[in-house]
Write a protein that holds these residues in place. Structure first.
Motif, PDB file in Angstrom:
ATOM      1  N   CYS A 159      -8.126  11.995  -6.303  1.00 47.41           N
ATOM      2  CA  CYS A 159      -7.388  12.493  -7.469  1.00 47.41           C
ATOM      3  C   CYS A 159      -8.145  12.209  -8.762  1.00 47.41           C
ATOM      4  N   ASP A 160      -8.937  11.156  -8.790  1.00 48.67           N
ATOM      5  CA  ASP A 160      -9.659  10.749  -9.998  1.00 48.67           C
ATOM      6  C   ASP A 160     -10.970  11.496 -10.193  1.00 48.67           C
ATOM      7  N   ARG A 161     -11.385  12.275  -9.218  1.00 46.26           N
ATOM      8  CA  ARG A 161     -12.648  13.013  -9.351  1.00 46.26           C
ATOM      9  C   ARG A 161     -12.577  13.957 -10.540  1.00 46.26           C
ATOM     10  N   THR A 162     -13.661  14.003 -11.250  1.00 47.69           N
ATOM     11  CA  THR A 162     -13.721  14.926 -12.382  1.00 47.69           C
ATOM     12  C   THR A 162     -14.638  16.084 -12.033  1.00 47.69           C
ATOM     13  N   ASP A 163     -14.414  17.186 -12.641  1.00 47.95           N
ATOM     14  CA  ASP A 163     -15.230  18.379 -12.410  1.00 47.95           C
ATOM     15  C   ASP A 163     -16.598  18.148 -13.037  1.00 47.95           C
ATOM     16  N   PRO A 164     -17.685  18.154 -12.233  1.00 46.57           N
ATOM     17  CA  PRO A 164     -19.015  17.890 -12.798  1.00 46.57           C
ATOM     18  C   PRO A 164     -19.452  18.978 -13.797  1.00 46.57           C
ATOM     19  N   GLN A 171      -7.450  -4.002   6.289  1.00 45.36           N
ATOM     20  CA  GLN A 171      -6.811  -2.790   5.781  1.00 45.36           C
ATOM     21  C   GLN A 171      -6.764  -2.768   4.251  1.00 45.36           C
ATOM     22  N   LEU A 172      -6.542  -3.914   3.631  1.00 38.88           N
ATOM     23  CA  LEU A 172      -6.534  -3.959   2.170  1.00 38.88           C
ATOM     24  C   LEU A 172      -7.939  -3.710   1.616  1.00 38.88           C
ATOM     25  N   ALA A 173      -8.958  -4.187   2.321  1.00 37.19           N
ATOM     26  CA  ALA A 173     -10.339  -4.012   1.862  1.00 37.19           C
ATOM     27  C   ALA A 173     -10.774  -2.547   1.896  1.00 37.19           C
ATOM     28  N   ILE A 174     -10.271  -1.779   2.862  1.00 39.29           N
ATOM     29  CA  ILE A 174     -10.694  -0.379   2.949  1.00 39.29           C
ATOM     30  C   ILE A 174      -9.794   0.559   2.146  1.00 39.29           C
ATOM     31  N   ALA A 175      -8.674   0.044   1.631  1.00 33.31           N
ATOM     32  CA  ALA A 175      -7.773   0.866   0.821  1.00 33.31           C
ATOM     33  C   ALA A 175      -8.389   1.080  -0.562  1.00 33.31           C
ATOM     34  N   ALA A 176      -8.085   2.214  -1.156  1.00 36.91           N
ATOM     35  CA  ALA A 176      -8.530   2.486  -2.521  1.00 36.91           C
ATOM     36  C   ALA A 176      -7.797   1.520  -3.459  1.00 36.91           C
ATOM     37  N   ASP A 177      -8.471   1.096  -4.486  1.00 37.25           N
ATOM     38  CA  ASP A 177      -7.904   0.094  -5.387  1.00 37.25           C
ATOM     39  C   ASP A 177      -7.131   0.744  -6.529  1.00 37.25           C
ATOM     40  N   GLY A 178      -5.810   0.746  -6.422  1.00 36.92           N
ATOM     41  CA  GLY A 178      -4.952   1.174  -7.516  1.00 36.92           C
ATOM     42  C   GLY A 178      -4.737   2.664  -7.691  1.00 36.92           C
ATOM     43  N   ARG A 179      -5.739   3.473  -7.413  1.00 36.69           N
ATOM     44  CA  ARG A 179      -5.625   4.923  -7.607  1.00 36.69           C
ATOM     45  C   ARG A 179      -6.389   5.650  -6.511  1.00 36.69           C
ATOM     46  N   CYS A 180      -5.982   6.862  -6.256  1.00 37.38           N
ATOM     47  CA  CYS A 180      -6.668   7.688  -5.265  1.00 37.38           C
ATOM     48  C   CYS A 180      -7.996   8.176  -5.840  1.00 37.38           C
ATOM     49  N   PRO A 181      -9.115   7.877  -5.182  1.00 37.11           N
ATOM     50  CA  PRO A 181     -10.399   8.328  -5.711  1.00 37.11           C
ATOM     51  C   PRO A 181     -10.551   9.857  -5.668  1.00 37.11           C
ATOM     52  N   VAL A 189      -5.776   9.102   2.341  1.00 41.77           N
ATOM     53  CA  VAL A 189      -6.117   8.044   1.384  1.00 41.77           C
ATOM     54  C   VAL A 189      -4.967   7.054   1.280  1.00 41.77           C
ATOM     55  N   VAL A 190      -5.279   5.794   1.561  1.00 41.19           N
ATOM     56  CA  VAL A 190      -4.322   4.701   1.393  1.00 41.19           C
ATOM     57  C   VAL A 190      -4.712   3.959   0.122  1.00 41.19           C
ATOM     58  N   VAL A 191      -3.744   3.699  -0.737  1.00 42.61           N
ATOM     59  CA  VAL A 191      -3.995   3.057  -2.022  1.00 42.61           C
ATOM     60  C   VAL A 191      -3.375   1.662  -2.015  1.00 42.61           C
ATOM     61  N   THR A 242       0.853  -1.187   0.000  1.00 35.84           N
ATOM     62  CA  THR A 242       0.000   0.000   0.000  1.00 35.84           C
ATOM     63  C   THR A 242       0.887   1.233   0.000  1.00 35.84           C
ATOM     64  N   THR A 243       0.290   2.328  -0.379  1.00 32.09           N
ATOM     65  CA  THR A 243       1.001   3.600  -0.357  1.00 32.09           C
ATOM     66  C   THR A 243       0.005   4.706  -0.039  1.00 32.09           C
ATOM     67  N   ALA A 244       0.477   5.756   0.563  1.00 35.99           N
ATOM     68  CA  ALA A 244      -0.369   6.913   0.814  1.00 35.99           C
ATOM     69  C   ALA A 244      -0.366   7.796  -0.422  1.00 35.99           C
ATOM     70  N   CYS A 245      -1.511   8.367  -0.746  1.00 37.17           N
ATOM     71  CA  CYS A 245      -1.573   9.316  -1.855  1.00 37.17           C
ATOM     72  C   CYS A 245      -0.705  10.515  -1.489  1.00 37.17           C
ATOM     73  N   PRO A 246       0.166  10.964  -2.389  1.00 40.47           N
ATOM     74  CA  PRO A 246       1.033  12.100  -2.068  1.00 40.47           C
ATOM     75  C   PRO A 246       0.264  13.419  -1.914  1.00 40.47           C
ATOM     76  N   PHE A 247      -0.981  13.453  -2.387  1.00 42.05           N
ATOM     77  CA  PHE A 247      -1.771  14.682  -2.323  1.00 42.05           C
ATOM     78  C   PHE A 247      -2.873  14.627  -1.274  1.00 42.05           C
ATOM     79  N   HIS A 248      -3.220  13.434  -0.823  1.00 47.06           N
ATOM     80  CA  HIS A 248      -4.303  13.247   0.153  1.00 47.06           C
ATOM     81  C   HIS A 248      -3.825  12.279   1.234  1.00 47.06           C
ATOM     82  N   ASP A 249      -3.337  12.833   2.329  1.00 41.92           N
ATOM     83  CA  ASP A 249      -2.760  12.020   3.411  1.00 41.92           C
ATOM     84  C   ASP A 249      -3.723  10.985   3.986  1.00 41.92           C
TER      85      ASP A 249
END
Length: 91
Positions: A84-89, A72-82, A32-34, A23-30
């Protein structure tokens, strides 16, 4: 970083998952564990965690370690930070 308290199972597992790069922490969102998705790293995390002794020189139960790693793996984001992936509606 080593957990401050070797008697704290969640902290110990978090340490093992991070230091094996399972796992890794998102560098922009402390907050969020990925989950990286590397089965070998996850297995290595279990092996590392089971070798760390508590302050009373005893180890943790293998089932408890597996359950906490799974939790801990179940609650971690899968592969990418959600976040960071948000798009502007509006865009």
């Amino acid at each position: 970083m080593m957990p401050a308290n070797f008697d704290d199972l969640p902290a110990l597992v978090r340490y093992a998952l991070e230091t094996t790069r399972a796992t890794t922490a998102c560098p922009f969102h402390d907050d969020v564990v990925v989950r990286v998705g590397d089965d070998a790293a996850e297995s290595h995390a279990y092996e590392r965690a089971k070798r760390i002794l508590g302050s009373d020189s005893t180890d943790f139960d293998g089932n408890a370690l597996r359950e906490e790693i799974g939790r801990q793996l179940a609650i971690a984001a899968d592969g990418r930070c959600p976040k960071c992936d948000r798009t502007d509606p509006a865009g």
